[in-house]
Write an enzyme that holds these catalytic residues in place. Structure first.
Site, PDB file in Angstrom:
ATOM      1  N   ARG A 125       1.329   1.050   3.112  1.00 56.65           N
ATOM      2  CA  ARG A 125       1.953   2.358   3.332  1.00 56.65           C
ATOM      3  C   ARG A 125       3.468   2.313   3.381  1.00 56.65           C
ATOM      4  NH1 ARG A 125      -0.823   3.927   8.655  1.00 56.65           N
ATOM      5  NH2 ARG A 125      -0.291   6.087   8.297  1.00 56.65           N
ATOM      6  N   GLN A 131       3.981   6.311  -0.866  1.00 59.08           N
ATOM      7  CA  GLN A 131       3.947   7.371   0.149  1.00 59.08           C
ATOM      8  C   GLN A 131       3.225   8.630  -0.295  1.00 59.08           C
ATOM      9  OE1 GLN A 131       7.819   7.581   2.052  1.00 59.08           O
ATOM     10  NE2 GLN A 131       7.611   5.442   2.656  1.00 59.08           N
ATOM     11  N   ASP A 134      -0.444   8.349   0.564  1.00 58.35           N
ATOM     12  CA  ASP A 134      -0.775   7.939   1.929  1.00 58.35           C
ATOM     13  C   ASP A 134      -1.639   8.983   2.646  1.00 58.35           C
ATOM     14  OD1 ASP A 134      -0.921   6.920   4.443  1.00 58.35           O
ATOM     15  OD2 ASP A 134       1.236   6.664   4.720  1.00 58.35           O
ATOM     16  N   SER A 137      -1.600   8.929   6.541  1.00 58.92           N
ATOM     17  CA  SER A 137      -0.516   9.699   7.151  1.00 58.92           C
ATOM     18  C   SER A 137      -0.768  11.195   7.040  1.00 58.92           C
ATOM     19  CB  SER A 137       0.826   9.366   6.494  1.00 58.92           C
ATOM     20  OG  SER A 137       1.279   8.118   6.941  1.00 58.92           O
TER      21      SER A 137
HETATM   22  P1  NAD Z   1      -2.389   3.925  14.019  1.00 57.86           P
HETATM   23  O1  NAD Z   1      -3.166   5.177  13.707  1.00 57.86           O
HETATM   24  O2  NAD Z   1      -2.922   2.644  13.533  1.00 57.86           O
HETATM   25  O3  NAD Z   1      -2.208   3.829  15.604  1.00 57.86           O
HETATM   26  C1  NAD Z   1      -1.620   4.898  16.327  1.00 57.86           C
HETATM   27  C2  NAD Z   1      -0.635   4.375  17.310  1.00 57.86           C
HETATM   28  O4  NAD Z   1      -1.330   3.731  18.383  1.00 57.86           O
HETATM   29  C3  NAD Z   1       0.345   3.327  16.776  1.00 57.86           C
HETATM   30  O5  NAD Z   1       1.659   3.797  16.969  1.00 57.86           O
HETATM   31  C4  NAD Z   1       0.049   2.087  17.598  1.00 57.86           C
HETATM   32  O6  NAD Z   1       1.195   1.313  17.852  1.00 57.86           O
HETATM   33  C5  NAD Z   1      -0.510   2.697  18.875  1.00 57.86           C
HETATM   34  N1  NAD Z   1      -1.299   1.769  19.694  1.00 57.86           N
HETATM   35  C6  NAD Z   1      -2.256   0.889  19.315  1.00 57.86           C
HETATM   36  N2  NAD Z   1      -2.721   0.197  20.381  1.00 57.86           N
HETATM   37  C7  NAD Z   1      -2.056   0.678  21.459  1.00 57.86           C
HETATM   38  C8  NAD Z   1      -2.085   0.380  22.850  1.00 57.86           C
HETATM   39  N3  NAD Z   1      -2.894  -0.559  23.344  1.00 57.86           N
HETATM   40  N4  NAD Z   1      -1.265   1.063  23.667  1.00 57.86           N
HETATM   41  C9  NAD Z   1      -0.429   2.011  23.190  1.00 57.86           C
HETATM   42  N5  NAD Z   1      -0.344   2.353  21.892  1.00 57.86           N
HETATM   43  C10 NAD Z   1      -1.142   1.685  21.040  1.00 57.86           C
HETATM   44  O7  NAD Z   1      -0.883   4.086  13.584  1.00 57.86           O
HETATM   45  P2  NAD Z   1      -0.273   4.908  12.359  1.00 57.86           P
HETATM   46  O8  NAD Z   1       0.019   6.290  12.760  1.00 57.86           O
HETATM   47  O9  NAD Z   1      -1.142   4.708  11.171  1.00 57.86           O
HETATM   48  O10 NAD Z   1       1.102   4.171  12.162  1.00 57.86           O
HETATM   49  C11 NAD Z   1       1.133   2.750  12.115  1.00 57.86           C
HETATM   50  C12 NAD Z   1       2.483   2.281  11.706  1.00 57.86           C
HETATM   51  O11 NAD Z   1       2.716   2.528  10.356  1.00 57.86           O
HETATM   52  C13 NAD Z   1       3.647   2.908  12.453  1.00 57.86           C
HETATM   53  O12 NAD Z   1       4.566   1.893  12.672  1.00 57.86           O
HETATM   54  C14 NAD Z   1       4.183   3.913  11.485  1.00 57.86           C
HETATM   55  O13 NAD Z   1       5.543   4.215  11.717  1.00 57.86           O
HETATM   56  C15 NAD Z   1       3.961   3.134  10.220  1.00 57.86           C
HETATM   57  N6  NAD Z   1       3.937   4.000   9.035  1.00 57.86           N
HETATM   58  C16 NAD Z   1       4.899   3.806   8.110  1.00 57.86           C
HETATM   59  C17 NAD Z   1       4.903   4.610   6.995  1.00 57.86           C
HETATM   60  C18 NAD Z   1       5.979   4.427   5.973  1.00 57.86           C
HETATM   61  O14 NAD Z   1       6.765   3.520   6.073  1.00 57.86           O
HETATM   62  N7  NAD Z   1       6.003   5.267   4.986  1.00 57.86           N
HETATM   63  C19 NAD Z   1       3.923   5.562   6.795  1.00 57.86           C
HETATM   64  C20 NAD Z   1       2.951   5.696   7.754  1.00 57.86           C
HETATM   65  C21 NAD Z   1       2.958   4.909   8.888  1.00 57.86           C
END
Ligand code: NAD
Length: 408
Positions: A125, A131, A134, A137
């Site tokens: 991602r 993107q 994705d 997201s």
């Molecule tokens: P996810 O759905 O996998 O998890 C949701 C959130 O839960 C995450 O922020 C994670 O750190 C948190 N989490 C997990 N275990 C936890 C715990 N024990 N206590 C507290 N919080 C906890 O996450 P997501 O929304 O898919 O995003 C994952 C990562 O990917 C993030 O760093 C996000 O910024 C990144 N991301 C980047 C892009 C990009 O660069 N274009 C796009 C989408 C997501």
């Protein structure tokens, strides 16, 4: 003339699922690009997209059997049920949120049968060109927004501060646990509704992201919980115990708790314990976006159900809340599907480029082989030999030299 990729869109069968893999606008885009789309009659109805809208967009509409029989690609939102999985045949490609790391046997069986599986969950991602594909997201964003609305609806008090001739209401205190895509959207939306909002996460980067939305950040002593690819890692038992102690104390004062914490390929961590629930005031609301068949972030939450604890706390099991915003969620998802097809089938035939980082991630299995490295590890298969790195392939190898395979 370039061959026309034939894409099937089916009615989703999971309970409560109202999304559809392609909305009429996405169909029109595909048809303009020379693809043909067949839609199962009624597939979009729960998302307000009627059959006639698909016909106007250039699709044909027919029975499930007819649509499935003549297609190269089946686009779905959720992992297929047993009947659909059994109906897929060699040479067909299945694209969707297949949850492969939690359904390894499904992937293995489909791959052995010659079905190509493409799973949004394994998209790299952070690549900028990925993107538009994705779907994690886009759907998390819809779910996070919806979680705020659901919480506000279930809560018997105002979220904002209200100063009226009849008295003053204090603003609700909201905490969002897990500040990824869904969590940040829940923070932004509850803030817009006027609540006083706190965010919490265990990844380093999350503090700045939470604070940039004007919310407070609750600091955890487990501040290095980031793992590969920007995701959280599974915490050690000692870290889990520390975190549990901290949260049990910190959560007591909140009116609304939205949880979104997930770790790919693992059961979601339970972060709001039964002991914490017992300390919350009657009428407090927990919306658990982590809720799934594997468990959830809130003790006792049941996916797809709203329950009330003995002390009057409302617990919403909302692991698939994006399905409750079916129009917007399907529109965004449809664009994600179109972007994946543009990458996999630019000439109207699906071609997997083993040197392409997007294909390496999102294509889980094809041509009888499980190709995704994470999936091979889950299935305890030996790693495949490394493909030519994408940059090297693009710069120093001719297109003909690049390892490409025609699979449909
Ligand atoms: P996810 O759905 O996998 O998890 C949701 C959130 O839960 C995450 O922020 C994670 O750190 C948190 N989490 C997990 N275990 C936890 C715990 N024990 N206590 C507290 N919080 C906890 O996450 P997501 O929304 O898919 O995003 C994952 C990562 O990917 C993030 O760093 C996000 O910024 C990144 N991301 C980047 C892009 C990009 O660069 N274009 C796009 C989408 C997501």
């Amino acid at each position: 003339m370039a061959p026309s990729l034939r894409i099937a869109v089916l009615t989703e069968t999971a309970e409560g699922e109202r999304r559809v893999a392609l909305d009429p606008a996405a169909v029109a885009q595909l048809v303009r690009a020379g693809r043909s789309v067949a839609v199962e009659s009624g597939a979009g109805t729960a998302a307000t997209f009627v059959d006639d809208a698909y016909v106007a967009a250039g699709a044909t509409v027919g029975s499930r059997a007819a649509v499935l029989r003549d297609c190269d690609v089946v686009a779905v939102v959720r992992s297929p049920d047993e009947e659909l999985a059994a109906a897929l045949t060699e040479g067909q490609t299945l694209i969707g949120l297949l949850d492969p790391l939690n359904h390894p046997e499904l992937i293995k069986t489909l791959t052995q049968r010659g079905v190509t599986t493409v799973a949004f969950e394994l998209l790299p991602r952070t690549l900028s060109r990925a993107q538009s594909m994705d779907a994690l997201s886009s759907q998390s964003s819809a779910a996070g927004y919806r979680a705020a609305i659901v919480a506000a609806h279930a809560f018997g008090r105002y979220l904002p501060m209200m100063i009226t001739a009849s008295g003053t209401a204090t603003p609700a205190k909201v905490i969002v646990i897990g500040a990824g895509v869904a969590g940040l959207q829940a923070i932004a939306t509850t803030r817009r509704l006027g609540a006083v909002v706190t965010g919490y996460d265990i990844r380093d980067a999350s503090r700045q992201e939470v604070e940039s939305l004007g919310a407070k950040f609750l600091t955890s002593s487990v501040a290095k919980g980031g793992g590969a690819g920007g995701y959280a890692r599974v915490l050690t038992d000692a870290e889990k115990a520390t975190q549990q102690r901290e949260l049990d104390t910190a959560l007591a004062g909140f009116d609304v708790i939205v949880t979104t914490a997930k770790v790919p390929g693992h059961a979601p961590p339970e972060l709001v314990s039964a002991a914490t629930l017992a300390t919350l005031r009657p009428g407090s609301v927990c919306v658990d976006l982590g809720s799934s068949v594997l468990g959830g972030n809130v003790a006792g939450s049941v996916e797809g159900r709203t329950t009330v604890t003995g002390n009057g706390v409302i617990v919403v099991g909302g692991g698939e809340l994006a399905a409750d915003l079916p129009v917007s969620a399907s529109q965004m998802y449809g664009r994600n599907v179109v972007a994946v097809l543009d990458s996999l089938a630019p000439q109207g035939v699906i071609v997997v480029d083993a040197s392409d980082a997007v294909h390496q991630g999102i294509v889980v299995g094809h041509d009888g082989e499980v190709t995704n490295a994470a999936m091979r590890s889950v299935l305890r298969l030996d790693p495949l030999p490394a493909a030519l790195p994408a940059g090297l392939a693009a710069s120093s190898a001719s297109a003909a030299d690049r390892p490409m395979e025609k699979i449909a």
